[in-house]
Design an enzyme around this catalytic site. Structure first.
Site, PDB file in Angstrom:
ATOM      1  N   LYS A   1      21.422  45.656  99.096  1.00 20.67           N
ATOM      2  CA  LYS A   1      21.788  46.882  98.375  1.00 20.67           C
ATOM      3  C   LYS A   1      20.933  47.048  97.120  1.00 20.67           C
ATOM      4  CE  LYS A   1      25.083  47.959  94.968  1.00 20.67           C
ATOM      5  NZ  LYS A   1      26.437  47.927  94.405  1.00 20.67           N
TER       6      LYS A   1
ATOM      7  N   LYS B   1      24.198  55.173 100.948  1.00 23.65           N
ATOM      8  CA  LYS B   1      25.424  55.014 100.148  1.00 23.65           C
ATOM      9  C   LYS B   1      25.414  56.008  98.997  1.00 23.65           C
ATOM     10  CE  LYS B   1      28.011  51.578  97.467  1.00 23.65           C
ATOM     11  NZ  LYS B   1      28.426  50.179  97.409  1.00 23.65           N
TER      12      LYS B   1
ATOM     13  N   ARG C   1      34.868  33.463  88.431  1.00 22.39           N
ATOM     14  CA  ARG C   1      34.172  34.429  89.304  1.00 22.39           C
ATOM     15  C   ARG C   1      34.173  33.911  90.749  1.00 22.39           C
ATOM     16  NH1 ARG C   1      30.720  34.495  84.637  1.00 22.39           N
ATOM     17  NH2 ARG C   1      29.174  33.137  85.616  1.00 22.39           N
TER      18      ARG C   1
HETATM   19  P1  13P Z   1      32.408  51.500  93.379  1.00 30.00           P
HETATM   20  O1  13P Z   1      33.044  51.776  94.731  1.00 30.00           O
HETATM   21  O2  13P Z   1      33.305  50.758  92.433  1.00 30.00           O
HETATM   22  O3  13P Z   1      31.746  52.712  92.811  1.00 30.00           O
HETATM   23  O4  13P Z   1      31.256  50.434  93.649  1.00 30.00           O
HETATM   24  C1  13P Z   1      30.436  50.594  94.708  1.00 30.00           C
HETATM   25  C2  13P Z   1      29.143  50.011  94.374  1.00 30.00           C
HETATM   26  O5  13P Z   1      28.694  49.096  95.015  1.00 30.00           O
HETATM   27  C3  13P Z   1      28.399  50.570  93.239  1.00 30.00           C
HETATM   28  O6  13P Z   1      27.097  50.095  93.268  1.00 30.00           O
END
Ligand code: 13P
Length: 343
Positions: free
Chosen positions: A134, A217, A44
């Site tokens: 996030k 987002k 990882r």
């Molecule tokens: P994806 O673009 O693969 O959907 O992932 C974005 C993300 O951070 C989901 O939480």
């Protein structure tokens, strides 16, 4: 407050977007296993080092979201990974939710957890260099779903998280993801996405969150993956922009879409078309995970000698999406890369 606004604007600066490399350990292990790499803390770490040290990545990536484990790992020369990102001109971000858990008394719905102790965890991450964070809420469309209860619980948690982030000087990425899984129509996705956004902005207001200091987002408005009518790019653009204009206040500086399982080039084409539709109240860019990382991970597949090829592929996808964030992408950009890669 000024710093929050400056950071939020930097995350959605012209021609730049966010790289979501914050897969939790379980998800990352699944991705590694799929390409034949043994899933360990070291594999990882190796992949994240390849990602963060990709030459030129900072030209189109404003910030990288990392997972707790990665935030504490180092490159092979001993530089902490968040510092390595910063050295490359990329703001380090941290995923702080602890995952979507079954919602009580509900069928197949989840609420995202992680508020307990969040103030202390944020202070720790700020000490390690975090500038933004996030939290992802997951909304599933199905029969009688989502319930209002699910939308409210998730929106409330997102708002409590966002307020704690801003108190700590950290820009919250607010992510209410309406999943593409299912056989719902484009119209159904638009309606649910609008409902989810209404709940989110009502709760953000309720918690006193400064809208100028967040990045939203969301998902793009797309038909479910099992819906027979997959619709063209123009229909996706119309539905997505109508939905955002109706439900996202103009004070939000930027909207950074998740890719949500779209193919990597489809995610770029959609973002480009959204930006070609003309100026909007907010910047429209990307915060992609799979659409940026999947091709690079497959190219590397654990082979040390393939790391430079993986980095070229990642830099290329990032450049294409950076162009799409300005409405300046064209399929020829893909071909140019193929020529360079095979040279
Ligand atoms: P994806 O673009 O693969 O959907 O992932 C974005 C993300 O951070 C989901 O939480």
């Amino acid at each position: 407050m000024t710093e929050l606004v400056t950071t939020a604007r930097a995350l959605v600066a012209d021609g730049k977007g966010v790289l979501a490399a914050d897969e939790s350990t379980g998800t990352m292990d699944k991705r590694l296993t799929e390409v034949g790499v043994a899933a360990t803390a070291e594999s990882r770490r190796q992949f994240r080092e390849i990602v963060v040290t990709t030459p030129g990545l900072g030209e189109s990536i404003s910030g990288v979201i990392l997972f707790d484990e990665t935030f504490r790992q180092k490159t092979s020369d001993g530089t902490p990974l968040p510092r390595a990102a910063e050295d490359a001109g990329i703001l380090p971000g941290i995923k702080v939710d602890t995952g979507a858990k079954p919602l009580a008394m509900a069928t197949d719905e989840t609420v995202t957890e992680g508020l307990d102790g969040l103030r202390e965890r944020l202070a720790d991450y700020v000490g390690l260099g975090a500038r933004f964070a996030k939290w992802r809420a997951v909304i599933r469309i199905g029969r009688q779903r989502p319930t209002t209860r699910c939308l409210r619980a998730n929106a409330h948690a997102l708002a409590r998280y966002a307020a704690l982030c801003q108190e700590a000087g950290v820009v919250p990425i607010v992510e209410p993801e309406v999943l593409m899984d299912g056989d719902h129509s484009l119209e159904h996705s638009e309606q649910v996405t609008g409902d989810a956004l209404d709940h989110v902005f009502a709760e953000l207001a309720g918690q006193g969150v400064l809208l100028e200091g967040i990045v939203l987002k969301p998902n793009m408005v797309l038909p479910g993956t099992d819906h027979p009518d997959q619709r063209d790019v123009a229909a996706v653009v119309t539905a997505t922009l109508r939905c955002l204009r109706r439900h996202v206040p103009a004070a939000v500086p930027g909207i950074a879409f998740l890719s949500g399982g779209q193919g990597d080039e489809a995610a770029t084409v959609h973002l480009d078309a959204l930006n070609r539709a003309g100026p909007q109240p907010w910047r429209l860019t990307f915060s992609y995970g799979r659409a940026l990382l999947s091709p690079a991970l497959a190219a590397w597949a654990g082979r040390e000698d393939q790391a430079p090829a993986a980095q070229r592929i990642l830099a290329h996808r990032a450049r294409c999406n950076g162009a799409a964030a300005m409405g300046r992408y064209s399929p020829e950009l893909e071909e140019r890369h193929e020529v360079t890669a095979s040279a």
